[in-house]
Design a protein around this motif. Sequence first.
Motif, PDB file in Angstrom:
ATOM      1  N   GLY A 201      37.534  39.035  42.254  1.00 29.89           N
ATOM      2  CA  GLY A 201      36.095  39.079  42.033  1.00 29.89           C
ATOM      3  C   GLY A 201      35.657  40.260  41.198  1.00 29.89           C
ATOM      4  N   SER A 202      34.470  40.775  41.508  1.00 30.32           N
ATOM      5  CA  SER A 202      33.881  41.831  40.685  1.00 30.32           C
ATOM      6  C   SER A 202      34.620  43.156  40.792  1.00 30.32           C
ATOM      7  N   ARG A 203      35.557  43.280  41.759  1.00 26.11           N
ATOM      8  CA  ARG A 203      36.374  44.494  41.826  1.00 26.11           C
ATOM      9  C   ARG A 203      37.205  44.667  40.562  1.00 26.11           C
ATOM     10  N   LEU A 204      37.474  43.556  39.879  1.00 32.04           N
ATOM     11  CA  LEU A 204      38.294  43.602  38.673  1.00 32.04           C
ATOM     12  C   LEU A 204      37.543  44.225  37.499  1.00 32.04           C
ATOM     13  N   LEU A 205      36.220  44.258  37.587  1.00 33.81           N
ATOM     14  CA  LEU A 205      35.397  44.739  36.487  1.00 33.81           C
ATOM     15  C   LEU A 205      35.052  46.211  36.658  1.00 33.81           C
ATOM     16  N   GLU A 206      35.197  46.982  35.603  1.00 32.26           N
ATOM     17  CA  GLU A 206      34.790  48.387  35.612  1.00 32.26           C
ATOM     18  C   GLU A 206      33.302  48.460  35.924  1.00 32.26           C
ATOM     19  N   GLY A 207      32.887  49.496  36.653  1.00 29.35           N
ATOM     20  CA  GLY A 207      31.544  49.578  37.224  1.00 29.35           C
ATOM     21  C   GLY A 207      30.421  49.289  36.255  1.00 29.35           C
ATOM     22  N   ASN A 208      30.461  49.868  35.047  1.00 27.89           N
ATOM     23  CA  ASN A 208      29.385  49.675  34.091  1.00 27.89           C
ATOM     24  C   ASN A 208      29.365  48.242  33.556  1.00 27.89           C
ATOM     25  N   VAL A 209      30.550  47.652  33.379  1.00 27.76           N
ATOM     26  CA  VAL A 209      30.638  46.268  32.929  1.00 27.76           C
ATOM     27  C   VAL A 209      30.079  45.335  33.994  1.00 27.76           C
ATOM     28  N   ARG A 210      30.379  45.628  35.263  1.00 26.66           N
ATOM     29  CA  ARG A 210      29.879  44.810  36.377  1.00 26.66           C
ATOM     30  C   ARG A 210      28.356  44.856  36.420  1.00 26.66           C
ATOM     31  N   SER A 211      27.812  46.069  36.243  1.00 30.67           N
ATOM     32  CA  SER A 211      26.358  46.234  36.265  1.00 30.67           C
ATOM     33  C   SER A 211      25.721  45.456  35.125  1.00 30.67           C
ATOM     34  N   PHE A 212      26.344  45.513  33.951  1.00 35.69           N
ATOM     35  CA  PHE A 212      25.833  44.794  32.778  1.00 35.69           C
ATOM     36  C   PHE A 212      25.885  43.292  32.997  1.00 35.69           C
ATOM     37  N   LEU A 213      27.025  42.790  33.501  1.00 40.41           N
ATOM     38  CA  LEU A 213      27.235  41.359  33.653  1.00 40.41           C
ATOM     39  C   LEU A 213      26.295  40.756  34.683  1.00 40.41           C
ATOM     40  N   SER A 214      25.909  41.541  35.692  1.00 42.49           N
ATOM     41  CA  SER A 214      25.060  41.009  36.761  1.00 42.49           C
ATOM     42  C   SER A 214      23.680  40.623  36.255  1.00 42.49           C
ATOM     43  N   THR A 215      23.298  41.135  35.078  1.00 43.41           N
ATOM     44  CA  THR A 215      21.978  40.819  34.531  1.00 43.41           C
ATOM     45  C   THR A 215      22.050  39.717  33.475  1.00 43.41           C
ATOM     46  N   LYS A 216      23.250  39.183  33.222  1.00 39.89           N
ATOM     47  CA  LYS A 216      23.423  38.206  32.151  1.00 39.89           C
ATOM     48  C   LYS A 216      23.824  36.841  32.695  1.00 39.89           C
ATOM     49  N   VAL A 217      23.605  35.828  31.875  1.00 43.49           N
ATOM     50  CA  VAL A 217      24.066  34.490  32.226  1.00 43.49           C
ATOM     51  C   VAL A 217      25.588  34.503  32.180  1.00 43.49           C
ATOM     52  N   LYS A 218      26.230  34.031  33.242  1.00 42.01           N
ATOM     53  CA  LYS A 218      27.678  34.177  33.344  1.00 42.01           C
ATOM     54  C   LYS A 218      28.440  33.309  32.338  1.00 42.01           C
ATOM     55  N   VAL A 219      28.050  32.055  32.193  1.00 43.45           N
ATOM     56  CA  VAL A 219      28.813  31.169  31.325  1.00 43.45           C
ATOM     57  C   VAL A 219      28.198  31.168  29.933  1.00 43.45           C
ATOM     58  N   ASN A 220      28.841  31.859  29.016  1.00 43.37           N
ATOM     59  CA  ASN A 220      28.400  31.905  27.632  1.00 43.37           C
ATOM     60  C   ASN A 220      28.595  30.524  27.006  1.00 43.37           C
ATOM     61  N   LYS A 221      27.562  30.015  26.335  1.00 47.31           N
ATOM     62  CA  LYS A 221      27.617  28.647  25.803  1.00 47.31           C
ATOM     63  C   LYS A 221      28.718  28.488  24.763  1.00 47.31           C
ATOM     64  N   GLY A 222      28.886  29.515  23.917  1.00 50.32           N
ATOM     65  CA  GLY A 222      29.918  29.434  22.889  1.00 50.32           C
ATOM     66  C   GLY A 222      31.313  29.423  23.489  1.00 50.32           C
ATOM     67  N   ILE A 223      31.523  30.280  24.491  1.00 53.75           N
ATOM     68  CA  ILE A 223      32.827  30.329  25.164  1.00 53.75           C
ATOM     69  C   ILE A 223      33.098  28.995  25.849  1.00 53.75           C
ATOM     70  N   ARG A 224      32.089  28.481  26.522  1.00 54.14           N
ATOM     71  CA  ARG A 224      32.249  27.210  27.248  1.00 54.14           C
ATOM     72  C   ARG A 224      32.593  26.076  26.288  1.00 54.14           C
ATOM     73  N   TYR A 225      31.924  26.040  25.136  1.00 55.43           N
ATOM     74  CA  TYR A 225      32.183  24.974  24.161  1.00 55.43           C
ATOM     75  C   TYR A 225      33.634  25.020  23.687  1.00 55.43           C
ATOM     76  N   THR A 226      34.126  26.221  23.390  1.00 55.66           N
ATOM     77  CA  THR A 226      35.507  26.368  22.911  1.00 55.66           C
ATOM     78  C   THR A 226      36.500  25.931  23.975  1.00 55.66           C
ATOM     79  N   ILE A 227      36.258  26.331  25.224  1.00 58.15           N
ATOM     80  CA  ILE A 227      37.166  25.967  26.322  1.00 58.15           C
ATOM     81  C   ILE A 227      37.253  24.453  26.466  1.00 58.15           C
TER      82      ILE A 227
END
Length: 693
Positions: free
Chosen positions: A236-262
């Motif tokens: 889970g979020s333990r894998l993310l460095e503290g500042n990255v975790r804080s940043f990600l918590s305010t963003k939409v998790k599934v990026n549309k471009g990443i999802r399309y490529t996958i």
Amino acid sequence: MELTEFQKEFIENVKSTAAAEGDFEKSAFVNECAKKLIEAEELDEFEPCYYEGTGRRNRRLMVHGYSFDEVDESVKLVISNYVGTEELETLTQTDLTKLFERLTAFAEEAVRGQLHPEVDESSPCFGLAYEIYRRREEIRYFKFYLVTDQILSNRVKDIPEGNISGIRIEYSVWDIARFHRVHESKAGKDPLFIDFMQYTGKDVYCLRAGEKQGEYQAYLCMIPGEVVAKIYDRFGSRLLEGNVRSFLSTKVKVNKGIRYTILNEPEMFFAYNNGISATATDAIFNQTEHGLQLVSASDLQIVNGGQTTASLLMATIKDKADLSNVFVQMKLSVVSSTTADTVIPLIARYANSQNNINDADFFANHPFHVRIEGFSRSKFAPAVGVAQYGTYWFYERARGQYLNEQSKMTSSEKKKFVLQNPRNQLITKTDLGKYHFSWEGYPHIVSLGPQKNFKHYAEWITKKWNESDLVFNEDFFRNCVTYAVMFKRTEKLVSDQPWYQNNFRPNIVTYTVAMLSHFIQRDFPGFALDLKVIWNRQEVPDIVVKQLEVISKAVFDVIMNPEMGIQIITEWCKKPRCWDRIKLLDIEPVRSFETCLVSLSEVKKVEKQSRNQQKVDNGIGAQVRVVNLGAGYWERLRKFAKQNNLVSVDEDKLLNLASKMSSGVMPTDKQCLRLLVISDRLTEEGFVLQAVE
């Protein structure tokens, strides 16, 4: 520090905190454990929620606190078993099973919507149970924490993962021995070890990026997408460095471009995606006939690419995506554990330099902390009561400083240290943010929790510092101490009130302190609270306490009656509208309250004197730093600047002056301040900081 000594220190701290704040020992214990779990990055935030009751079929229900992790969509529930004895007692398998059964029963009834209709809507339990029921389709997993001052029996077997309505449960026991291990570890958290071989049949190949530089070695890896997803799913979020975790918590998790490529071009993921950057304090490799193979990593932290990581997992869960043809490029920096605390935040900062993570996210390394720490070690608070000596208010700039400074002391040295630095005068970074922001009028932000509040506080301080660092002077430090004294006194005051229901005290206290500040500004224009009196007495005058008592009751009434449409009290307290309503309260001044005030003109006079003194101190400090860096340093800095055309003619002259210090020429204090600004700027441009004798 030995386990028995650590346990004794831990229990003494719990008991003294409970006594000072008028709290129950069990509550103080849970709060102290929660702080340590947050420091260990097990929890992001923590909300106390003390509930013990009976559910359907007479099942015992129990929970003592919780945290919703927005990044990995998990719910962390905390339960405690506090003994409070000086002797180490053993937690048996029977007790362990019984406690987790009660927590499981609580979660089951909450998920099924059977609990929240049965409890009082004004209780924290209602809010927790309702939120679990409301989010039941979004929760990926529960993690149950048992915290105890006992030591886990070596006969206890691992508890297998369970599930509630298809939601998996992970169990984690934090006994006093585990808290001790984390305290003793240099990282201040439970080691995160990842064996890449167990997550896939595919090998993780990499290339060594150049020769080892000191205690740093870099690798370029090609890691299967399914490995990234599985590791993130596990840790889970333990894998993310503290500042990255804080940043990600305010963003939409599934990026549309990443999802399309996958989903549509998985084989092109490696080409289209920037990949991830990670750090580790150790890594094991195998040299195979096909190349260098990454086997395992210790303390792995993703410092850039958090959205890529989360999107890979979410695509497998929500879209049932096949990641077998997805590969991710990973830059792995292996950093010595001795330098990790300093180097990893810098790697994270520069790795995210083109992302929307501002300097406030890296506030832990800000010079503001260094200055406050300096004041806290050099400025005695006045002696009070029968004491014949002054004491320090110990500011803990780095995690665990207070205990670490005692670890190598003799018994007599430690006794002296504790006398001069009493435990109840310890202030952490998040404490400071809570005390100061309450007084400045941001109780709705304080109510977001210590970590989120600290992020806002960091942004506020960074802006103020950039405008003028002179406001952060000795007088500012003394005022911060008075905010701490007032906040702690208000905590005890609220606990003693007949209307207090043992719920929502943190919210009541921050709003009460904020309202006192606002009340004075609004109803006594031209005056301010005489903070010097609180500093000199190291306590809040009785008249001010009486005023806080009046305000706290009015605040309580507003908090417990949220506006229509809001059912959860803690959520209401996070709304600016709650603060707007409280600011409208008509507060009656207690008799003689005006005697505790001082004219604003007198306050501004003291502030001006303090700023002028800080200006002098800055100049002296700048001269010391410039001299300590050495003439050779400034000569090399000048050469770097000229080669890259990074300085003006005047700046070049200044650097030339500093490079000739060995001949007896010395820059003035103002010139030294400019030199340090130039040095910081050129370091950002790529100059390697290195002092020369």
